[in-house]
Design a protein around this motif. Sequence first.
Motif, PDB file in Angstrom:
ATOM      1  N   ARG A 205       0.817  -1.154  -0.053  1.00  0.00           N
ATOM      2  CA  ARG A 205      -0.143   0.020   0.087  1.00  0.00           C
ATOM      3  C   ARG A 205       0.847   1.266  -0.041  1.00  0.00           C
ATOM      4  O   ARG A 205       0.405   2.282   0.180  1.00  0.00           O
ATOM      5  CB  ARG A 205      -1.096   0.036   1.399  1.00  0.00           C
ATOM      6  N   GLY A 206       2.117   1.262  -0.326  1.00  0.00           N
ATOM      7  CA  GLY A 206       3.022   2.338  -0.315  1.00  0.00           C
ATOM      8  C   GLY A 206       3.093   3.046  -1.553  1.00  0.00           C
ATOM      9  O   GLY A 206       4.008   3.903  -1.643  1.00  0.00           O
ATOM     10  N   GLY A 207       2.099   3.076  -2.303  1.00  0.00           N
ATOM     11  CA  GLY A 207       2.061   3.840  -3.455  1.00  0.00           C
ATOM     12  C   GLY A 207       2.100   3.283  -4.887  1.00  0.00           C
ATOM     13  O   GLY A 207       1.901   1.767  -4.805  1.00  0.00           O
ATOM     14  N   SER A 208       1.493   3.431  -5.994  1.00  0.00           N
ATOM     15  CA  SER A 208       1.381   3.056  -7.026  1.00  0.00           C
ATOM     16  C   SER A 208       2.469   2.192  -7.669  1.00  0.00           C
ATOM     17  O   SER A 208       2.269   1.597  -8.588  1.00  0.00           O
ATOM     18  CB  SER A 208       0.605   4.064  -8.145  1.00  0.00           C
ATOM     19  N   GLY A 209       3.688   2.910  -7.285  1.00  0.00           N
ATOM     20  CA  GLY A 209       4.937   2.335  -7.881  1.00  0.00           C
ATOM     21  C   GLY A 209       5.589   1.112  -7.323  1.00  0.00           C
ATOM     22  O   GLY A 209       6.495   0.393  -7.383  1.00  0.00           O
ATOM     23  N   SER A 210       4.818   0.809  -5.822  1.00  0.00           N
ATOM     24  CA  SER A 210       5.525  -0.272  -5.336  1.00  0.00           C
ATOM     25  C   SER A 210       5.009  -1.595  -5.744  1.00  0.00           C
ATOM     26  O   SER A 210       4.061  -1.849  -6.284  1.00  0.00           O
ATOM     27  CB  SER A 210       4.795   0.016  -3.835  1.00  0.00           C
ATOM     28  N   TRP A 211       5.963  -2.294  -5.458  1.00  0.00           N
ATOM     29  CA  TRP A 211       5.741  -3.825  -5.740  1.00  0.00           C
ATOM     30  C   TRP A 211       6.424  -4.855  -4.978  1.00  0.00           C
ATOM     31  O   TRP A 211       7.179  -4.367  -4.065  1.00  0.00           O
ATOM     32  CB  TRP A 211       6.455  -4.028  -7.230  1.00  0.00           C
ATOM     33  N   PRO A 212       6.384  -6.281  -5.001  1.00  0.00           N
ATOM     34  CA  PRO A 212       6.771  -6.933  -3.983  1.00  0.00           C
ATOM     35  C   PRO A 212       8.173  -6.999  -3.967  1.00  0.00           C
ATOM     36  O   PRO A 212       8.732  -7.147  -2.797  1.00  0.00           O
ATOM     37  CB  PRO A 212       6.315  -8.632  -4.358  1.00  0.00           C
ATOM     38  N   GLY A 213       8.884  -6.746  -4.856  1.00  0.00           N
ATOM     39  CA  GLY A 213      10.383  -6.703  -4.906  1.00  0.00           C
ATOM     40  C   GLY A 213      10.954  -5.482  -3.939  1.00  0.00           C
ATOM     41  O   GLY A 213      12.292  -5.602  -3.756  1.00  0.00           O
ATOM     42  N   ASP A 214      10.102  -4.567  -3.540  1.00  0.00           N
ATOM     43  CA  ASP A 214      10.545  -3.636  -2.518  1.00  0.00           C
ATOM     44  C   ASP A 214      10.611  -3.955  -0.939  1.00  0.00           C
ATOM     45  O   ASP A 214      11.117  -3.330  -0.272  1.00  0.00           O
ATOM     46  CB  ASP A 214       9.556  -2.193  -2.684  1.00  0.00           C
ATOM     47  N   VAL A 215       9.900  -4.986  -0.993  1.00  0.00           N
ATOM     48  CA  VAL A 215       9.739  -5.536   0.579  1.00  0.00           C
ATOM     49  C   VAL A 215      11.188  -5.826   1.207  1.00  0.00           C
ATOM     50  O   VAL A 215      11.788  -6.608   0.522  1.00  0.00           O
ATOM     51  CB  VAL A 215       8.977  -6.946   0.557  1.00  0.00           C
ATOM     52  N   ASN A 216      11.589  -5.005   2.221  1.00  0.00           N
ATOM     53  CA  ASN A 216      12.873  -5.213   2.824  1.00  0.00           C
ATOM     54  C   ASN A 216      12.809  -4.583   3.979  1.00  0.00           C
ATOM     55  O   ASN A 216      12.423  -3.256   4.515  1.00  0.00           O
ATOM     56  CB  ASN A 216      13.755  -4.465   1.771  1.00  0.00           C
ATOM     57  N   MET A 217      12.873  -5.420   4.966  1.00  0.00           N
ATOM     58  CA  MET A 217      12.988  -5.120   6.652  1.00  0.00           C
ATOM     59  C   MET A 217      14.087  -4.298   6.847  1.00  0.00           C
ATOM     60  O   MET A 217      15.178  -4.132   6.192  1.00  0.00           O
ATOM     61  CB  MET A 217      12.851  -6.257   7.371  1.00  0.00           C
ATOM     62  N   THR A 218      14.175  -3.494   8.052  1.00  0.00           N
ATOM     63  CA  THR A 218      15.305  -2.580   8.526  1.00  0.00           C
ATOM     64  C   THR A 218      15.908  -3.367   9.633  1.00  0.00           C
ATOM     65  O   THR A 218      16.903  -2.642   9.862  1.00  0.00           O
ATOM     66  CB  THR A 218      14.825  -1.383   9.011  1.00  0.00           C
ATOM     67  N   SER A 219      15.632  -4.561  10.148  1.00  0.00           N
ATOM     68  CA  SER A 219      16.320  -5.315  11.355  1.00  0.00           C
ATOM     69  C   SER A 219      15.926  -6.593  11.175  1.00  0.00           C
ATOM     70  O   SER A 219      15.011  -7.183  10.357  1.00  0.00           O
ATOM     71  CB  SER A 219      15.826  -4.522  12.583  1.00  0.00           C
ATOM     72  N   ALA A 220      16.895  -7.376  11.620  1.00  0.00           N
ATOM     73  CA  ALA A 220      16.851  -8.820  12.092  1.00  0.00           C
ATOM     74  C   ALA A 220      15.394  -9.241  12.474  1.00  0.00           C
ATOM     75  O   ALA A 220      14.756 -10.211  12.292  1.00  0.00           O
ATOM     76  CB  ALA A 220      18.012  -9.459  12.737  1.00  0.00           C
ATOM     77  N   ALA A 221      15.074  -8.417  13.580  1.00  0.00           N
ATOM     78  CA  ALA A 221      13.987  -8.847  14.420  1.00  0.00           C
ATOM     79  C   ALA A 221      12.558  -8.488  13.502  1.00  0.00           C
ATOM     80  O   ALA A 221      11.626  -9.439  13.454  1.00  0.00           O
ATOM     81  CB  ALA A 221      13.747  -7.740  15.664  1.00  0.00           C
ATOM     82  N   ASP A 222      12.577  -7.596  12.516  1.00  0.00           N
ATOM     83  CA  ASP A 222      11.480  -7.335  11.581  1.00  0.00           C
ATOM     84  C   ASP A 222      11.664  -8.487  10.705  1.00  0.00           C
ATOM     85  O   ASP A 222      10.430  -8.878  10.108  1.00  0.00           O
ATOM     86  CB  ASP A 222      11.711  -5.948  11.000  1.00  0.00           C
ATOM     87  N   TRP A 223      12.681  -8.806  10.220  1.00  0.00           N
ATOM     88  CA  TRP A 223      12.538  -9.894   9.381  1.00  0.00           C
ATOM     89  C   TRP A 223      12.024 -11.221   9.731  1.00  0.00           C
ATOM     90  O   TRP A 223      11.234 -11.841   9.305  1.00  0.00           O
ATOM     91  CB  TRP A 223      13.945 -10.350   8.698  1.00  0.00           C
ATOM     92  N   GLN A 224      12.276 -11.387  11.118  1.00  0.00           N
ATOM     93  CA  GLN A 224      11.872 -12.469  11.795  1.00  0.00           C
ATOM     94  C   GLN A 224      10.291 -12.316  11.984  1.00  0.00           C
ATOM     95  O   GLN A 224       9.507 -13.377  11.691  1.00  0.00           O
ATOM     96  CB  GLN A 224      12.453 -12.826  13.219  1.00  0.00           C
ATOM     97  N   GLN A 225       9.744 -11.148  12.222  1.00  0.00           N
ATOM     98  CA  GLN A 225       8.384 -10.929  12.398  1.00  0.00           C
ATOM     99  C   GLN A 225       7.709 -11.074  10.885  1.00  0.00           C
ATOM    100  O   GLN A 225       6.782 -11.678  10.858  1.00  0.00           O
ATOM    101  CB  GLN A 225       8.043  -9.710  12.864  1.00  0.00           C
ATOM    102  N   TRP A 226       8.529 -10.755  10.043  1.00  0.00           N
ATOM    103  CA  TRP A 226       7.785 -10.731   8.645  1.00  0.00           C
ATOM    104  C   TRP A 226       7.690 -12.038   8.227  1.00  0.00           C
ATOM    105  O   TRP A 226       6.725 -12.482   7.611  1.00  0.00           O
ATOM    106  CB  TRP A 226       8.699  -9.728   7.564  1.00  0.00           C
ATOM    107  N   PHE A 227       8.677 -12.966   8.322  1.00  0.00           N
ATOM    108  CA  PHE A 227       8.383 -14.584   7.874  1.00  0.00           C
ATOM    109  C   PHE A 227       7.503 -15.095   8.692  1.00  0.00           C
ATOM    110  O   PHE A 227       6.607 -15.918   8.196  1.00  0.00           O
ATOM    111  CB  PHE A 227      10.055 -15.218   8.028  1.00  0.00           C
ATOM    112  N   ALA A 228       7.174 -14.839  10.107  1.00  0.00           N
ATOM    113  CA  ALA A 228       6.409 -15.439  10.817  1.00  0.00           C
ATOM    114  C   ALA A 228       4.846 -15.064  10.261  1.00  0.00           C
ATOM    115  O   ALA A 228       4.129 -15.708   9.913  1.00  0.00           O
ATOM    116  CB  ALA A 228       6.283 -14.981  12.375  1.00  0.00           C
TER     117      ALA A 228
END
Length: 371
Positions: free
Chosen positions: A139-162
Amino acid sequence: MPFPTSAGRRWLLIVLLLAAAIGAWQLSRAPQPKPATARSTPAATGPTPTDGRLRGVSWVAGDSVSSLDLEPLVRARVTWIAQTPFGWQAGAAVPEIRLQTGKGSRHYWGESDAGIVQTAKRARQRGISTLLKPHLWLRGGSGSWPGDVNMTSAADWQQWFASYSSFILHYARLAEEHQLEALCIGTELQHASVGHEQEWRTLIRQIRGVYHGQLTYAANWSGEFEQVPFWDALDFIGIQAYFPLSKTERPEKAALLRAWQEPLRRIKAIQRRFKKPVAFTEIGYKTTPDAAIEPWAWPDRMAVLTTVDEATQTACYAAMFETFWPQRWFRGLFVWKWYPGLTPDRATRRHLDFTPQHKPAEQVMTDWFGR
Protein backbone atom coordinates in the motif's frame (compact mmCIF):
# COMPACT_ATOMS: atom_id res chain seq x y z
CA MET A 1 -59.69 -51.41 -36.18
CA PRO A 2 -61.20 -54.82 -37.37
CA PHE A 3 -59.36 -58.06 -36.41
CA PRO A 4 -58.06 -60.34 -39.26
CA THR A 5 -59.42 -63.89 -39.87
CA SER A 6 -57.45 -67.03 -38.80
CA ALA A 7 -56.04 -67.45 -42.34
CA GLY A 8 -55.14 -63.79 -42.43
CA ARG A 9 -53.39 -64.13 -39.08
CA ARG A 10 -51.28 -67.03 -40.42
CA TRP A 11 -50.17 -64.99 -43.47
CA LEU A 12 -49.42 -61.99 -41.24
CA LEU A 13 -47.27 -64.19 -38.97
CA ILE A 14 -45.35 -65.55 -41.97
CA VAL A 15 -44.68 -62.03 -43.28
CA LEU A 16 -43.47 -60.87 -39.87
CA LEU A 17 -41.13 -63.87 -39.50
CA LEU A 18 -39.66 -63.25 -42.98
CA ALA A 19 -39.15 -59.56 -42.18
CA ALA A 20 -37.39 -60.42 -38.92
CA ALA A 21 -35.09 -62.91 -40.67
CA ILE A 22 -34.16 -60.40 -43.38
CA GLY A 23 -33.47 -57.71 -40.75
CA ALA A 24 -31.21 -60.03 -38.76
CA TRP A 25 -29.26 -60.95 -41.93
CA GLN A 26 -28.73 -57.26 -42.81
CA LEU A 27 -27.64 -56.44 -39.25
CA SER A 28 -25.08 -59.28 -39.28
CA ARG A 29 -23.46 -57.77 -42.41
CA ALA A 30 -23.35 -54.17 -41.06
CA PRO A 31 -20.10 -52.80 -39.49
CA GLN A 32 -20.16 -53.40 -35.77
CA PRO A 33 -19.30 -50.54 -33.37
CA LYS A 34 -16.12 -50.90 -31.32
CA PRO A 35 -16.68 -51.65 -27.64
CA ALA A 36 -16.42 -48.62 -25.38
CA THR A 37 -13.27 -48.27 -23.32
CA ALA A 38 -13.96 -48.47 -19.61
CA ARG A 39 -13.19 -45.29 -17.62
CA SER A 40 -12.80 -44.91 -13.90
CA THR A 41 -14.05 -41.30 -14.13
CA PRO A 42 -16.13 -39.38 -16.68
CA ALA A 43 -14.16 -38.07 -19.65
CA ALA A 44 -13.14 -34.42 -19.33
CA THR A 45 -14.72 -32.10 -21.86
CA GLY A 46 -11.65 -29.88 -22.07
CA PRO A 47 -8.12 -30.42 -23.41
CA THR A 48 -6.07 -33.24 -21.96
CA PRO A 49 -2.34 -32.60 -21.44
CA THR A 50 -0.13 -35.37 -22.79
CA ASP A 51 3.39 -34.11 -22.07
CA GLY A 52 3.11 -32.38 -18.68
CA ARG A 53 3.59 -28.93 -20.21
CA LEU A 54 1.98 -25.95 -18.51
CA ARG A 55 -0.13 -24.35 -21.23
CA GLY A 56 -1.30 -21.57 -19.00
CA VAL A 57 -2.81 -18.12 -18.70
CA SER A 58 -3.01 -15.77 -15.74
CA TRP A 59 -6.70 -15.65 -14.90
CA VAL A 60 -8.18 -12.27 -13.98
CA ALA A 61 -10.56 -12.67 -11.04
CA GLY A 62 -14.08 -11.35 -11.38
CA ASP A 63 -17.38 -11.39 -9.55
CA SER A 64 -18.44 -14.79 -10.90
CA VAL A 65 -17.34 -17.62 -13.17
CA SER A 66 -19.29 -19.80 -15.58
CA SER A 67 -18.54 -22.59 -18.02
CA LEU A 68 -19.01 -20.05 -20.82
CA ASP A 69 -16.06 -18.07 -19.44
CA LEU A 70 -13.88 -21.17 -19.78
CA GLU A 71 -14.91 -22.15 -23.30
CA PRO A 72 -12.45 -19.73 -24.99
CA LEU A 73 -9.63 -21.35 -22.99
CA VAL A 74 -10.59 -24.78 -24.33
CA ARG A 75 -10.53 -23.43 -27.89
CA ALA A 76 -7.11 -21.89 -27.22
CA ARG A 77 -5.81 -25.26 -25.92
CA VAL A 78 -5.11 -23.84 -22.48
CA THR A 79 -4.61 -26.54 -19.83
CA TRP A 80 -3.69 -24.40 -16.79
CA ILE A 81 -4.79 -21.16 -15.17
CA ALA A 82 -2.99 -19.19 -12.47
CA GLN A 83 -5.26 -17.74 -9.79
CA THR A 84 -3.95 -14.82 -7.73
CA PRO A 85 -5.30 -13.94 -4.29
CA PHE A 86 -3.64 -11.09 -2.40
CA GLY A 87 -2.14 -10.43 0.98
CA TRP A 88 -1.92 -6.78 2.01
CA GLN A 89 1.18 -5.13 3.43
CA ALA A 90 1.00 -1.52 4.64
CA GLY A 91 4.50 -0.70 3.42
CA ALA A 92 7.71 -2.24 2.13
CA ALA A 93 9.30 -2.22 5.60
CA VAL A 94 6.17 -3.14 7.60
CA PRO A 95 6.58 -6.71 8.96
CA GLU A 96 2.91 -7.64 8.93
CA ILE A 97 0.77 -9.18 6.18
CA ARG A 98 -2.99 -9.05 6.35
CA LEU A 99 -4.77 -12.10 5.03
CA GLN A 100 -8.12 -11.45 3.34
CA THR A 101 -10.11 -14.52 2.41
CA GLY A 102 -13.12 -12.65 1.08
CA LYS A 103 -15.27 -12.20 4.16
CA GLY A 104 -16.08 -8.52 4.37
CA SER A 105 -13.26 -7.53 2.04
CA ARG A 106 -13.58 -5.23 -0.93
CA HIS A 107 -11.68 -7.27 -3.49
CA TYR A 108 -13.17 -9.40 -6.23
CA TRP A 109 -15.09 -12.57 -5.39
CA GLY A 110 -12.67 -14.49 -7.59
CA GLU A 111 -9.80 -13.60 -5.23
CA SER A 112 -11.65 -14.95 -2.19
CA ASP A 113 -11.32 -18.51 -0.94
CA ALA A 114 -14.80 -19.35 -2.21
CA GLY A 115 -14.10 -17.80 -5.61
CA ILE A 116 -10.78 -19.59 -5.99
CA VAL A 117 -12.35 -22.95 -5.16
CA GLN A 118 -15.35 -22.47 -7.45
CA THR A 119 -13.17 -21.28 -10.34
CA ALA A 120 -10.81 -24.24 -9.92
CA LYS A 121 -13.76 -26.63 -9.80
CA ARG A 122 -15.27 -25.29 -13.01
CA ALA A 123 -11.86 -25.26 -14.69
CA ARG A 124 -11.23 -28.90 -13.72
CA GLN A 125 -14.52 -29.86 -15.34
CA ARG A 126 -13.03 -28.60 -18.60
CA GLY A 127 -9.72 -30.41 -18.11
CA ILE A 128 -7.90 -27.29 -16.86
CA SER A 129 -5.61 -27.37 -13.81
CA THR A 130 -4.87 -24.56 -11.35
CA LEU A 131 -1.67 -22.93 -10.14
CA LEU A 132 -2.52 -21.01 -6.96
CA LYS A 133 -0.22 -17.98 -7.01
CA PRO A 134 -0.70 -15.65 -4.01
CA HIS A 135 0.80 -12.15 -4.33
CA LEU A 136 1.56 -9.37 -1.88
CA TRP A 137 0.02 -5.97 -2.49
CA LEU A 138 1.95 -3.06 -1.00
CA ARG A 139 0.00 0.00 0.00
CA GLY A 140 3.02 2.28 -0.23
CA GLY A 141 2.00 3.91 -3.51
CA SER A 142 1.27 2.97 -7.11
CA GLY A 143 4.94 2.32 -7.86
CA SER A 144 5.40 -0.25 -5.09
CA TRP A 145 5.82 -3.92 -5.95
CA PRO A 146 6.80 -7.07 -3.98
CA GLY A 147 10.44 -6.60 -4.89
CA ASP A 148 10.47 -3.54 -2.60
CA VAL A 149 9.76 -5.63 0.51
CA ASN A 150 12.81 -5.15 2.72
CA MET A 151 12.94 -5.03 6.50
CA THR A 152 15.26 -2.72 8.44
CA SER A 153 16.29 -5.15 11.21
CA ALA A 154 16.73 -8.84 11.91
CA ALA A 155 13.84 -8.72 14.37
CA ASP A 156 11.56 -7.27 11.70
CA TRP A 157 12.62 -9.96 9.25
CA GLN A 158 11.77 -12.60 11.83
CA GLN A 159 8.35 -11.04 12.34
CA TRP A 160 7.80 -10.71 8.59
CA PHE A 161 8.57 -14.39 7.94
CA ALA A 162 6.22 -15.43 10.73
CA SER A 163 3.46 -13.33 9.19
CA TYR A 164 4.24 -14.46 5.64
CA SER A 165 4.28 -18.11 6.75
CA SER A 166 0.77 -17.77 8.16
CA PHE A 167 -0.32 -16.15 4.90
CA ILE A 168 1.10 -18.78 2.53
CA LEU A 169 0.22 -21.76 4.75
CA HIS A 170 -3.41 -20.68 4.63
CA TYR A 171 -3.33 -21.06 0.85
CA ALA A 172 -1.35 -24.31 1.08
CA ARG A 173 -4.12 -25.81 3.21
CA LEU A 174 -6.77 -24.44 0.83
CA ALA A 175 -4.93 -25.96 -2.13
CA GLU A 176 -4.63 -29.32 -0.38
CA GLU A 177 -8.26 -29.43 0.72
CA HIS A 178 -9.51 -28.76 -2.80
CA GLN A 179 -6.76 -30.63 -4.65
CA LEU A 180 -5.38 -27.67 -6.57
CA GLU A 181 -2.59 -28.99 -8.73
CA ALA A 182 0.24 -26.53 -7.97
CA LEU A 183 1.17 -23.75 -5.54
CA CYS A 184 3.54 -20.82 -6.01
CA ILE A 185 5.05 -20.05 -2.61
CA GLY A 186 6.11 -16.46 -3.38
CA THR A 187 6.40 -13.89 -6.16
CA GLU A 188 9.30 -11.50 -6.82
CA LEU A 189 10.30 -11.12 -3.17
CA GLN A 190 13.89 -10.49 -4.16
CA HIS A 191 15.19 -9.14 -0.84
CA ALA A 192 13.51 -11.92 1.10
CA SER A 193 14.38 -14.76 -1.29
CA VAL A 194 18.09 -14.11 -1.68
CA GLY A 195 19.32 -13.42 1.85
CA HIS A 196 17.18 -15.76 3.95
CA GLU A 197 17.74 -19.28 2.68
CA GLN A 198 17.07 -21.10 5.97
CA GLU A 199 13.80 -19.28 6.56
CA TRP A 200 12.58 -20.39 3.12
CA ARG A 201 13.72 -23.98 3.59
CA THR A 202 11.88 -24.11 6.91
CA LEU A 203 8.77 -22.67 5.26
CA ILE A 204 8.97 -25.14 2.37
CA ARG A 205 9.11 -28.05 4.83
CA GLN A 206 6.03 -26.64 6.59
CA ILE A 207 4.21 -26.31 3.26
CA ARG A 208 5.16 -29.86 2.25
CA GLY A 209 3.68 -31.01 5.54
CA VAL A 210 0.19 -29.77 4.61
CA TYR A 211 0.20 -29.70 0.79
CA HIS A 212 1.18 -32.51 -1.58
CA GLY A 213 0.98 -30.86 -5.00
CA GLN A 214 3.71 -29.23 -7.07
CA LEU A 215 5.61 -26.25 -5.67
CA THR A 216 7.40 -23.38 -7.36
CA TYR A 217 8.54 -19.83 -6.66
CA ALA A 218 8.14 -16.94 -9.14
CA ALA A 219 11.46 -15.07 -9.36
CA ASN A 220 11.97 -11.78 -11.13
CA TRP A 221 13.76 -11.86 -14.49
CA SER A 222 16.28 -9.14 -13.65
CA GLY A 223 18.65 -11.37 -11.69
CA GLU A 224 16.69 -12.76 -8.76
CA PHE A 225 16.11 -16.09 -10.52
CA GLU A 226 19.89 -16.60 -10.65
CA GLN A 227 20.33 -15.94 -6.93
CA VAL A 228 17.49 -17.95 -5.37
CA PRO A 229 19.30 -20.61 -3.28
CA PHE A 230 16.42 -23.03 -2.65
CA TRP A 231 15.38 -24.12 -6.16
CA ASP A 232 16.45 -27.67 -5.28
CA ALA A 233 13.66 -27.86 -2.67
CA LEU A 234 10.94 -27.07 -5.25
CA ASP A 235 9.46 -28.98 -8.17
CA PHE A 236 10.26 -26.46 -10.89
CA ILE A 237 11.97 -23.10 -11.31
CA GLY A 238 9.57 -20.21 -11.92
CA ILE A 239 10.56 -17.00 -13.71
CA GLN A 240 8.59 -13.81 -14.28
CA ALA A 241 10.05 -13.56 -17.77
CA TYR A 242 9.77 -9.89 -18.71
CA PHE A 243 13.26 -9.75 -20.25
CA PRO A 244 13.87 -6.60 -22.34
CA LEU A 245 14.54 -7.65 -25.92
CA SER A 246 14.88 -4.43 -27.88
CA LYS A 247 15.92 -0.79 -27.60
CA THR A 248 13.79 0.28 -30.52
CA GLU A 249 10.12 0.11 -31.40
CA ARG A 250 8.65 -2.42 -33.82
CA PRO A 251 11.51 -4.96 -33.83
CA GLU A 252 11.45 -7.77 -36.37
CA LYS A 253 11.08 -11.34 -35.17
CA ALA A 254 14.64 -12.14 -36.30
CA ALA A 255 16.00 -9.43 -34.00
CA LEU A 256 13.93 -10.75 -31.11
CA LEU A 257 15.21 -14.28 -31.68
CA ARG A 258 18.78 -12.97 -31.46
CA ALA A 259 17.95 -10.97 -28.33
CA TRP A 260 16.61 -14.07 -26.58
CA GLN A 261 19.95 -15.88 -26.81
CA GLU A 262 21.52 -14.20 -23.77
CA PRO A 263 18.54 -14.78 -21.44
CA LEU A 264 18.36 -18.33 -22.79
CA ARG A 265 22.02 -18.87 -21.86
CA ARG A 266 21.42 -17.59 -18.32
CA ILE A 267 18.30 -19.71 -17.85
CA LYS A 268 20.07 -22.81 -19.15
CA ALA A 269 22.87 -22.27 -16.62
CA ILE A 270 20.41 -22.24 -13.69
CA GLN A 271 18.54 -25.23 -15.08
CA ARG A 272 21.77 -27.24 -15.36
CA ARG A 273 22.89 -26.19 -11.89
CA PHE A 274 19.72 -27.31 -10.10
CA LYS A 275 18.54 -29.95 -12.61
CA LYS A 276 14.97 -28.71 -12.39
CA PRO A 277 12.56 -27.86 -15.21
CA VAL A 278 11.87 -24.18 -15.83
CA ALA A 279 8.50 -22.47 -16.32
CA PHE A 280 7.60 -18.86 -17.00
CA THR A 281 5.16 -18.10 -14.20
CA GLU A 282 4.35 -14.91 -16.12
CA ILE A 283 5.18 -13.68 -19.58
CA GLY A 284 3.35 -11.25 -21.81
CA TYR A 285 3.56 -8.27 -24.14
CA LYS A 286 1.52 -5.14 -24.61
CA THR A 287 -0.11 -4.36 -27.94
CA THR A 288 2.13 -1.35 -28.54
CA PRO A 289 5.21 -0.57 -30.69
CA ASP A 290 7.47 -0.55 -27.59
CA ALA A 291 6.28 -3.93 -26.26
CA ALA A 292 9.79 -5.46 -26.32
CA ILE A 293 11.60 -2.50 -24.73
CA GLU A 294 10.18 -2.72 -21.20
CA PRO A 295 7.80 -5.71 -21.29
CA TRP A 296 6.93 -5.30 -17.60
CA ALA A 297 5.55 -1.76 -18.02
CA TRP A 298 1.80 -1.26 -18.36
CA PRO A 299 0.60 0.81 -21.32
CA ASP A 300 -0.33 4.39 -20.57
CA ARG A 301 -4.11 4.33 -20.91
CA MET A 302 -4.19 8.12 -20.69
CA ALA A 303 -2.03 8.45 -23.80
CA VAL A 304 -4.87 8.66 -26.30
CA LEU A 305 -2.47 8.90 -29.23
CA THR A 306 -0.65 5.64 -28.44
CA THR A 307 -0.56 3.44 -31.52
CA VAL A 308 -2.02 -0.05 -31.35
CA ASP A 309 0.55 -2.49 -32.71
CA GLU A 310 -0.65 -6.06 -33.02
CA ALA A 311 2.27 -6.98 -35.30
CA THR A 312 4.89 -6.27 -32.60
CA GLN A 313 2.94 -8.20 -29.97
CA THR A 314 2.61 -11.12 -32.40
CA ALA A 315 6.34 -11.08 -33.21
CA CYS A 316 7.17 -11.13 -29.49
CA TYR A 317 4.95 -14.16 -28.93
CA ALA A 318 6.38 -15.98 -31.94
CA ALA A 319 10.02 -15.35 -30.94
CA MET A 320 9.41 -16.46 -27.36
CA PHE A 321 7.69 -19.71 -28.35
CA GLU A 322 10.27 -20.50 -31.04
CA THR A 323 13.07 -20.03 -28.53
CA PHE A 324 11.72 -21.96 -25.54
CA TRP A 325 9.02 -24.45 -26.54
CA PRO A 326 11.53 -26.81 -28.26
CA GLN A 327 13.71 -26.94 -25.11
CA ARG A 328 13.23 -30.32 -23.40
CA TRP A 329 13.71 -28.79 -19.94
CA PHE A 330 11.09 -26.09 -20.52
CA ARG A 331 8.00 -26.88 -18.45
CA GLY A 332 5.67 -24.28 -19.92
CA LEU A 333 4.32 -20.81 -19.24
CA PHE A 334 1.48 -18.61 -18.04
CA VAL A 335 0.50 -15.81 -20.41
CA TRP A 336 -0.19 -12.47 -18.76
CA LYS A 337 -3.14 -12.07 -18.82
CA TRP A 338 -6.65 -13.41 -19.58
CA TYR A 339 -9.96 -11.65 -18.94
CA PRO A 340 -12.95 -13.99 -18.61
CA GLY A 341 -15.94 -12.96 -20.67
CA LEU A 342 -13.96 -10.61 -22.92
CA THR A 343 -15.89 -10.61 -26.18
CA PRO A 344 -14.67 -9.02 -29.43
CA ASP A 345 -17.08 -6.09 -29.09
CA ARG A 346 -15.74 -5.35 -25.58
CA ALA A 347 -12.07 -5.96 -26.38
CA THR A 348 -11.37 -2.45 -27.69
CA ARG A 349 -10.91 -1.06 -24.17
CA ARG A 350 -8.21 -3.71 -23.62
CA HIS A 351 -6.57 -3.28 -26.99
CA LEU A 352 -3.31 -1.76 -25.70
CA ASP A 353 -3.34 -4.26 -22.86
CA PHE A 354 -1.24 -7.39 -22.36
CA THR A 355 -4.02 -9.82 -23.19
CA PRO A 356 -3.70 -11.71 -26.51
CA GLN A 357 -7.47 -12.20 -26.66
CA HIS A 358 -9.04 -11.46 -30.06
CA LYS A 359 -5.66 -10.50 -31.50
CA PRO A 360 -3.26 -12.36 -33.83
CA ALA A 361 -1.08 -13.21 -30.80
CA GLU A 362 -3.86 -15.47 -29.52
CA GLN A 363 -3.57 -17.61 -32.64
CA VAL A 364 0.20 -17.87 -32.17
CA MET A 365 -0.36 -19.03 -28.57
CA THR A 366 -3.05 -21.50 -29.64
CA ASP A 367 -0.88 -22.99 -32.37
CA TRP A 368 2.09 -23.56 -30.04
CA PHE A 369 -0.10 -24.87 -27.22
CA GLY A 370 -1.39 -27.44 -29.68
CA ARG A 371 2.11 -28.84 -30.32
